[in-house]
Design a protein around this motif. Sequence first.
Motif, PDB file in Angstrom:
ATOM      1  N   PHE A 142       0.857  -1.182   0.000  1.00  0.00           N
ATOM      2  CA  PHE A 142       0.000   0.000   0.000  1.00  0.00           C
ATOM      3  C   PHE A 142       0.892   1.230   0.000  1.00  0.00           C
ATOM      4  O   PHE A 142       1.638   1.480   0.960  1.00  0.00           O
ATOM      5  CB  PHE A 142      -0.948  -0.042   1.197  1.00  0.00           C
ATOM      6  CG  PHE A 142      -1.785  -1.286   1.191  1.00  0.00           C
ATOM      7  CD1 PHE A 142      -2.950  -1.346   0.450  1.00  0.00           C
ATOM      8  CD2 PHE A 142      -1.377  -2.423   1.872  1.00  0.00           C
ATOM      9  CE1 PHE A 142      -3.706  -2.510   0.390  1.00  0.00           C
ATOM     10  CE2 PHE A 142      -2.116  -3.589   1.839  1.00  0.00           C
ATOM     11  CZ  PHE A 142      -3.288  -3.626   1.082  1.00  0.00           C
ATOM     12  N   LYS A 184      -2.852   4.290   5.128  1.00  0.00           N
ATOM     13  CA  LYS A 184      -2.195   2.992   4.922  1.00  0.00           C
ATOM     14  C   LYS A 184      -2.199   2.167   6.213  1.00  0.00           C
ATOM     15  O   LYS A 184      -2.571   0.990   6.216  1.00  0.00           O
ATOM     16  CB  LYS A 184      -0.747   3.197   4.440  1.00  0.00           C
ATOM     17  CG  LYS A 184      -0.600   4.044   3.204  1.00  0.00           C
ATOM     18  CD  LYS A 184       0.822   4.068   2.685  1.00  0.00           C
ATOM     19  CE  LYS A 184       1.842   4.546   3.717  1.00  0.00           C
ATOM     20  NZ  LYS A 184       1.642   5.967   4.085  1.00  0.00           N
ATOM     21  N   PHE A 204      -8.504   3.949  -1.814  1.00  0.00           N
ATOM     22  CA  PHE A 204      -7.528   3.009  -2.340  1.00  0.00           C
ATOM     23  C   PHE A 204      -7.742   2.876  -3.839  1.00  0.00           C
ATOM     24  O   PHE A 204      -8.828   2.499  -4.295  1.00  0.00           O
ATOM     25  CB  PHE A 204      -7.665   1.653  -1.645  1.00  0.00           C
ATOM     26  CG  PHE A 204      -7.379   1.736  -0.174  1.00  0.00           C
ATOM     27  CD1 PHE A 204      -6.140   1.371   0.324  1.00  0.00           C
ATOM     28  CD2 PHE A 204      -8.343   2.209   0.709  1.00  0.00           C
ATOM     29  CE1 PHE A 204      -5.856   1.475   1.669  1.00  0.00           C
ATOM     30  CE2 PHE A 204      -8.071   2.307   2.059  1.00  0.00           C
ATOM     31  CZ  PHE A 204      -6.819   1.954   2.541  1.00  0.00           C
TER      32      PHE A 204
END
Length: 362
Positions: A28, A36, A354
């Motif tokens: 990530f 994250k 994301f």
Amino acid sequence: MRLRSLTLRDFRNIPLARLEFTGRQQFFLGANGQGKTNLLEAAGFLTALRSFRAADNRVLIRHGQAAAAIVCELEHERRGDTKITVKIAPTGKELWCDQERVARLADYVGQFPTVVFSSQDLQLVRGTPTGRRRWLDLTLAAMDGAYLRALQNYTRAVAERNALLKRGGSEAELSAFEQTIAPAAADLVQRRTEGVAALAAEVAAAYSRVADGAEPATIGYEPNSAEATAAGWLERLAKGRARDRQFRSTLSGPHRDEVALSVQGRAAREFASEGQQRSLVLALRLAQAAWFHARSGVRPVLLADDVLGELDPARRRRFWSAVDGEAQVLATGTSLPAADLGAWEVFAVKDGEFGEDLGAGA
């Protein structure tokens, strides 16, 4: 165990996200403060419904929302395909496993292990005994429902006894809570003694791999009092009442134990170099993962929060070679991982959102 999807709703700064994982390594990528670590925190919640960052579950709920939710779909060595749903509210948590409500945490503990590697782990060496006790408690409670019950009983009873000491409670009132404290204390000391003895071998082996066998490292248990029986604890607590009244606090018990860490036979906090300290905290986490696997038969998911970039190349290679090659790894960072760490599924993170899978690579 493999995490195949993770869905979050109103968790920390994440309004809604659903991520699907197909490989063994997920990364990530994003600037600091984007969410994250929040994702790893949610994944880590699987183990014992506790955050590795916060004691108060209310901070896990996105500002202005009534509750948060975590849904995990995973492959499990013993249970096969499994779905875990957790609802987090200010008043408590609710848990479902494959659509069936789980009423007692002790029935769930130990089935879904995760291990967090964090840049904050250095405080396990440099910080106070409280942090080391918490690490030990979380480790043992994650695999042992009886340990969790003893810890909860002990913690509640000590808090009540301390409240009585502050307001000048009677001898009879103090004695009533000591009847709960004593057997829980004896149980905790025994289980911590056994647990640290088992972990010590794993820590020594992991440190040797990470540090390339340069020097030995050990972990030891130093109880505040080694009373072996509930009767012994009752006597100790009764004898200590006058002093405890003076300080308005319970001064003896497992809540004052120490977990001693050493390198080359000397206290790591005072004498180990920064490199040795970093190797030691990595060894603690690797040992934790190995112990979870040995106890449960389930391979833990490893959660690496911005730690790999802090290691020098040699230590990073040794660390990676020490990691279970079959374990799933979810890692975070502000830059892509080095090519020698293999192929990753990479996800961009910004403001709690994301992005699309950026493709494997490094």
